[in-house]
Design a protein around this motif. Structure first.
Motif, mmCIF file in Angstrom:
data_model
loop_
_atom_site.group_PDB
_atom_site.id
_atom_site.type_symbol
_atom_site.label_atom_id
_atom_site.label_comp_id
_atom_site.label_asym_id
_atom_site.label_seq_id
_atom_site.Cartn_x
_atom_site.Cartn_y
_atom_site.Cartn_z
ATOM 1 N N ASP A 100 24.197 -84.820 29.883
ATOM 2 C CA ASP A 100 24.140 -84.256 31.232
ATOM 3 C C ASP A 100 24.501 -82.777 31.244
ATOM 4 N N SER A 101 25.081 -82.292 30.150
ATOM 5 C CA SER A 101 25.505 -80.895 30.053
ATOM 6 C C SER A 101 24.431 -80.074 29.352
ATOM 7 N N TRP A 102 24.733 -78.788 29.081
ATOM 8 C CA TRP A 102 23.783 -77.932 28.356
ATOM 9 C C TRP A 102 23.546 -78.426 26.936
ATOM 10 N N ASP A 103 24.438 -79.260 26.396
ATOM 11 C CA ASP A 103 24.196 -79.864 25.082
ATOM 12 C C ASP A 103 22.999 -80.807 25.100
ATOM 13 N N GLY A 104 22.587 -81.255 26.275
ATOM 14 C CA GLY A 104 21.387 -82.061 26.380
ATOM 15 C C GLY A 104 20.128 -81.231 26.575
ATOM 16 N N TYR A 105 20.297 -79.903 26.604
ATOM 17 C CA TYR A 105 19.185 -78.966 26.845
ATOM 18 C C TYR A 105 19.408 -77.747 25.960
ATOM 19 N N ARG A 106 19.501 -77.986 24.656
ATOM 20 C CA ARG A 106 19.998 -76.954 23.743
ATOM 21 C C ARG A 106 19.032 -75.771 23.615
ATOM 22 N N ALA A 107 17.731 -76.021 23.653
ATOM 23 C CA ALA A 107 16.784 -74.906 23.579
ATOM 24 C C ALA A 107 16.876 -74.031 24.817
ATOM 25 N N CYS B 5 17.423 -89.080 26.167
ATOM 26 C CA CYS B 5 17.929 -90.332 25.584
ATOM 27 C C CYS B 5 18.702 -91.172 26.602
ATOM 28 N N SER B 6 18.194 -91.177 27.844
ATOM 29 C CA SER B 6 18.763 -92.020 28.911
ATOM 30 C C SER B 6 20.173 -91.636 29.301
ATOM 31 N N ASP B 7 20.534 -90.361 29.098
ATOM 32 C CA ASP B 7 21.816 -89.827 29.561
ATOM 33 C C ASP B 7 22.962 -90.375 28.710
ATOM 34 N N GLY B 8 24.172 -90.059 29.102
ATOM 35 C CA GLY B 8 25.352 -90.510 28.376
ATOM 36 C C GLY B 8 25.787 -89.531 27.315
ATOM 37 N N TRP B 9 26.764 -89.935 26.546
ATOM 38 C CA TRP B 9 27.339 -89.140 25.467
ATOM 39 C C TRP B 9 26.820 -89.729 24.154
ATOM 40 N N LYS B 10 25.959 -89.012 23.434
ATOM 41 C CA LYS B 10 25.307 -89.608 22.266
ATOM 42 C C LYS B 10 24.702 -88.543 21.371
ATOM 43 N N ILE B 11 24.265 -88.981 20.193
ATOM 44 C CA ILE B 11 23.485 -88.150 19.291
ATOM 45 C C ILE B 11 22.022 -88.317 19.671
ATOM 46 N N CYS B 12 21.320 -87.213 19.929
ATOM 47 C CA CYS B 12 19.975 -87.302 20.483
ATOM 48 C C CYS B 12 19.167 -86.083 20.057
ATOM 49 N N SER B 13 18.186 -86.282 19.181
ATOM 50 C CA SER B 13 17.380 -85.155 18.711
ATOM 51 C C SER B 13 16.479 -84.601 19.806
ATOM 52 N N ASP B 14 16.123 -85.420 20.814
ATOM 53 C CA ASP B 14 15.276 -84.928 21.901
ATOM 54 C C ASP B 14 15.937 -83.797 22.680
ATOM 55 N N ILE C 133 27.889 -65.892 35.966
ATOM 56 C CA ILE C 133 26.914 -66.965 36.155
ATOM 57 C C ILE C 133 27.670 -68.187 36.681
ATOM 58 N N GLY C 134 27.521 -68.448 37.967
ATOM 59 C CA GLY C 134 28.174 -69.593 38.588
ATOM 60 C C GLY C 134 27.267 -70.812 38.493
ATOM 61 N N GLN C 135 27.729 -71.851 37.804
ATOM 62 C CA GLN C 135 26.882 -73.025 37.600
ATOM 63 C C GLN C 135 27.768 -74.263 37.438
ATOM 64 N N GLN C 136 27.161 -75.387 37.115
ATOM 65 C CA GLN C 136 27.848 -76.648 37.333
ATOM 66 C C GLN C 136 28.348 -77.370 36.082
ATOM 67 N N VAL C 137 27.625 -77.355 34.977
ATOM 68 C CA VAL C 137 27.954 -78.260 33.875
ATOM 69 C C VAL C 137 28.293 -77.496 32.600
ATOM 70 N N PHE C 138 29.024 -78.170 31.694
ATOM 71 C CA PHE C 138 29.596 -77.565 30.485
ATOM 72 C C PHE C 138 28.516 -76.807 29.711
ATOM 73 N N PHE C 139 28.807 -75.557 29.373
ATOM 74 C CA PHE C 139 27.814 -74.669 28.765
ATOM 75 C C PHE C 139 27.966 -74.581 27.248
ATOM 76 N N ALA C 140 29.148 -74.342 26.735
ATOM 77 C CA ALA C 140 29.351 -74.214 25.293
ATOM 78 C C ALA C 140 29.045 -75.533 24.584
ATOM 79 N N ARG C 141 28.738 -75.444 23.292
ATOM 80 C CA ARG C 141 28.520 -76.678 22.538
ATOM 81 C C ARG C 141 29.833 -77.415 22.362
ATOM 82 N N ARG C 142 29.767 -78.735 22.584
ATOM 83 C CA ARG C 142 30.911 -79.598 22.305
ATOM 84 C C ARG C 142 30.376 -80.886 21.687
ATOM 85 N N PHE C 143 30.434 -80.952 20.378
ATOM 86 C CA PHE C 143 29.978 -82.124 19.625
ATOM 87 C C PHE C 143 31.191 -82.854 19.045
ATOM 88 N N ASN C 144 31.071 -84.176 18.918
ATOM 89 C CA ASN C 144 32.021 -84.950 18.120
ATOM 90 C C ASN C 144 31.259 -86.072 17.430
#
Length: 512
Positions: free
Chosen positions: A377-384, A319-328, A359-370
């Motif tokens: 850009d985080s794992w919330d954008g790649y939930r599967a 969904c073109s990055d950013g902080w948003k609601i995105c079913s993709d 596991i050493g890695q770069q971006v936020f892993f746990a779910r953080r929704f509001n």
């Protein structure tokens, strides 16, 4: 490890004393006035295993020269190196010579081998009549042994313009056995007026000369040099080592305007400069438009470090990055590390090499929704992708998975749960998120956890800059969240904001 005094570090790091010690720089220069001091960027070590470690330096008497070569002529230079069990170098355990070349910006990567497991060593270089600073390093325990308890510190996001690298100095004073850097070692931006200190250059870096010069500017910082000199580093980049929020071959920014060929050249230059300036093994050398950085390092039977690359192989942000609601973001076809790296990680977790799988890695892993959604850009954008990894380590019986994270400039501590749609879901892992060295400036004393009401697995937050110090034993991992009061002023004190313990076989955070 042998203690290092605060005075030694304040004086610029690990200078030895005695007849065979590192001479004062002025006396060396007086003796060889025709050749300026080439070790302005310091020294480093990294990638320890049970019998070897990488030693690094880069010759650059004039670090900020515009051509990126640091004042070095177009000629090969022989560099001698030594490893000793003491800082006087009275007993050498390894030594040799290597040729530093103009094509590699006179960087040096020595694999010092034949060393004893779980041992401390000192090292130094000599070139053009000068001795380098002295560094301390160590090897990992042998396979089948736990070795000593390990103090491991980790951090990320050191934006030169946003403040002073005091956190690196304080980290060095904690005498860690190993340091992890989880990305954004440099920033690509041009100089911005009004900052505490300024990048060299008025345009965003994009060429090999630009990237070399930017690394050189960062590496002249004495606090960063002290942190490199105190312990071996294990490093992975994030986005700013190339360009903000890039994903695989896709740019996130439109400035500067680049053709496809120019973008490819920029990535190639960035990866080359990264290898030239990091204590990496030859296996991690850049290869054209890529660099093979995901890898596994064993710390005896105590821990395994699975170091991920979450930029080079990811699908573009949904969904073109950013902080948003995105079913993709839920699409099964999307992966943050890429399918091959996902498989590699799960294969490694299935081996159960050590008590702790880190596991050493770069971006936020746990779910953080509001209410505005989540970060694409985080794992919330790649939930599967996240679900496959979490389900994978559960299915494989991984007892102690601990995810280490950078990127977000704030410190967090999170439980990882089997089902983020269930507030009572079982805890199956732990995430420790470091704050930045300087990025986002001083911050404030806020510790209220954002969005905790809808994300009850988020357990700790701090908006100060700093690092995480962990102490790892066969029975527990202790995490101390360390923060400096200010980064816009040099030399601020450090304090522990919060401490947690993770017990072996019991994933999740317990207050220390």
């Amino acid at each position: 490890m042998n203690p290092i005094s605060r005075r030694t570090l304040v004086l610029g790091g690990l200078a030895a004393a005695g007849a065979t010690a590192l001479p004062a720089r002025s006396s060396v220069i007086a003796a060889t006035a025709a050749v300026p001091y080439p070790f302005q960027l310091g020294i480093a070590s990294g990638e320890p295993d049970a019998g070897s470690v990488v030693l690094w330096t880069r010759l650059a008497p004039l670090p900020l020269n515009a051509d990126g070569h640091g004042g070095m002529a177009n000629a090969n230079v022989v560099v001698d190196w030594q490893v000793s069990t003491n800082d006087l170098f009275t007993t050498l355990v390894a030594s040799g010579s290597v040729t530093a070349t103009y094509a590699a910006a006179h960087s040096v990567h020595v694999v010092a081998s034949g060393l004893n497991p779980d041992s401390d060593y000192f090292y130094r270089f000599r070139a053009q009549g000068h001795l380098s600073q002295v560094g301390r390093t160590r090897t990992a325990p042998a396979v089948g042994t736990n070795g000593r308890d390990l103090v491991m510190a980790f951090t990320s996001c050191s934006h030169y313009e946003e403040g002073y690298f005091t956190a690196y100095r304080r980290m060095a004073e904690d005498n860690p056995g190993v340091i992890l850097h989880l990305g954004d070692y440099i920033y690509e931006y041009p100089a911005t007026a009004g900052r505490p200190r300024l990048h060299a250059g008025t345009v965003e870096i994009s060429t090999i000369a630009d990237y070399r010069r930017r690394y050189a500017q960062y590496k002249t910082d004495p606090d960063l040099q002290a942190a490199h000199a105190v312990a071996p580093w294990i490093v992975v980049p994030d986005d700013h080592e190339v360009e903000n929020n890039y994903a695989n071959t896709v740019r996130a920014d439109s400035t500067p305007v680049l053709t496809a060929a120019q973008w490819t050249a920029r990535r190639t230059a960035a990866y080359q400069a990264y290898y030239e300036n990091m204590p990496l093994r030859p296996a991690q050398a850049n290869n054209g438009n890529g660099i093979p950085l995901y890898r596994r390092l064993r710390w005896g039977n105590l821990a395994t470090f699975h170091m991920l690359d979450t930029r080079q192989y990811r699908n573009d942000q949904a969904c073109s990055d950013g902080w948003k609601i995105c079913s993709d973001a839920d699409l099964a076809t999307r992966s943050l590390p890429g399918n091959a790296q996902e498989t590699w990680l799960l294969d490694g977790l299935n081996q159960h090499f050590g008590t702790w799988d880190i596991i050493g890695q770069q971006v936020f892993f746990a779910r953080r929704f509001n209410s505005t959604g989540a970060s694409m850009d985080s794992w919330d954008g790649y939930r599967a992708s996240r679900a496959r990894i979490q389900q994978g380590w559960t299915a494989r019986g991984t007892r102690n998975p601990v995810v280490l994270t950078g990127d977000v400039h704030r410190a967090w501590a999170n439980n990882l749960v089997a089902d983020y749609n269930n507030a009572n879901s079982a805890v199956i892992g732990t995430e420790l998120v470091t704050s930045s060295v300087t990025s986002s400036g001083d911050g404030d004393a806020t510790t209220a956890v954002p969005d905790a009401g809808t994300n009850p697995w988020l357990k700790f937050y701090s908006n100060r800059r700093g690092y995480v110090r962990t102490t790892i034993s066969p029975t527990q991992m202790r995490a101390d969240f360390r923060a400096v009061a200010k980064v816009t002023e040099h030399g601020a004190p450090v304090s522990t904001v919060k401490s947690f313990v993770i017990q072996e076989g019991l994933p999740g955070l317990q207050t220390a």
